[in-house]
Write an enzyme that holds these catalytic residues in place. Structure first.
Site, PDB file in Angstrom:
ATOM      1  N   VAL A  72      43.167  20.988   0.813  1.00 54.68           N
ATOM      2  CA  VAL A  72      43.840  20.482  -0.207  1.00 54.68           C
ATOM      3  C   VAL A  72      44.640  19.336   0.492  1.00 54.68           C
ATOM      4  O   VAL A  72      45.167  19.650   1.579  1.00 54.68           O
ATOM      5  CB  VAL A  72      44.929  21.236  -1.119  1.00 54.68           C
ATOM      6  N   GLU A 104      35.218  32.371   7.032  1.00 54.67           N
ATOM      7  CA  GLU A 104      35.864  32.610   8.125  1.00 54.67           C
ATOM      8  C   GLU A 104      37.191  31.713   8.201  1.00 54.67           C
ATOM      9  O   GLU A 104      37.042  30.503   7.780  1.00 54.67           O
ATOM     10  CB  GLU A 104      35.202  32.065   9.446  1.00 54.67           C
ATOM     11  N   ASN A 109      46.146  31.201  10.377  1.00 56.92           N
ATOM     12  CA  ASN A 109      46.289  30.522   9.216  1.00 56.92           C
ATOM     13  C   ASN A 109      46.620  31.518   8.152  1.00 56.92           C
ATOM     14  O   ASN A 109      46.060  31.858   7.140  1.00 56.92           O
ATOM     15  CB  ASN A 109      45.038  29.653   8.821  1.00 56.92           C
ATOM     16  N   TYR A 116      43.238  33.749   0.243  1.00 62.88           N
ATOM     17  CA  TYR A 116      42.154  34.516   0.052  1.00 62.88           C
ATOM     18  C   TYR A 116      42.047  35.908  -0.284  1.00 62.88           C
ATOM     19  O   TYR A 116      41.591  36.355  -1.264  1.00 62.88           O
ATOM     20  CB  TYR A 116      41.279  34.358   1.513  1.00 62.88           C
TER      21      TYR A 116
END
Length: 148
Positions: A72, A104, A109, A116
């Protein structure tokens, strides 16, 4: 605000390339972004009021999909657009008869990992030293999502 998940086509590529460079410390090569998609491609953009604010590159092979890249625009982050884009990707892959989606993510992160996980992906494995990092290499966390 109206949002749409639409197939990534040629007129999106300049925006996608700009976002790719802004959003990733180690962006894909421009040739990868601009490469003509193959028949297994599942590439989409998120448009907000007609403006490209995010994109994802994926593949769908025999019901097994892979999310290869998602981003994004940093100027638009923190507004829930990543979740809209990810859920739109899942919906599109479901319509393409995918049964599961793999991805992955860099171990560092945390924001992406949390997104997720919140959407329903589960961590199932780790690739040691998979990604280049500022100080050498970092692990990739492998996650999967089962489409019901």
């Amino acid at each position: 605000m109206t949002h749409k998940i639409v197939p990534l086509v040629a007129h999106h590529l300049d925006d996608v390339w700009r976002i790719e460079q802004a959003a990733h410390a180690f962006p894909w090569a421009e040739s990868m972004i601009r490469k003509a998609p193959g028949k297994i491609a599942a590439n989409f953009v998120l448009e907000i009021d007609g403006q490209t604010v995010g994109y994802c590159f994926g593949q769908n092979v025999a019901g097994e999909a892979t999310l290869l890249n998602i981003a994004v625009d940093p100027a638009c982050q923190g507004k829930g657009y990543g979740k809209i884009l990810l859920e739109g990707f899942i919906d599109q892959l479901s319509a393409m008869n995918a049964e599961e989606i793999w991805l992955e993510v860099r171990a560092s992160n945390a924001r992406a990992y949390q997104l997720y996980e919140a959407v329903g992906f589960n961590e199932i494995n780790r690739r040691i030293g998979y990604y280049p990092a500022e100080t050498g290499r970092e692990d990739a966390l492998i996650m999967t999502y089962l489409i019901m």
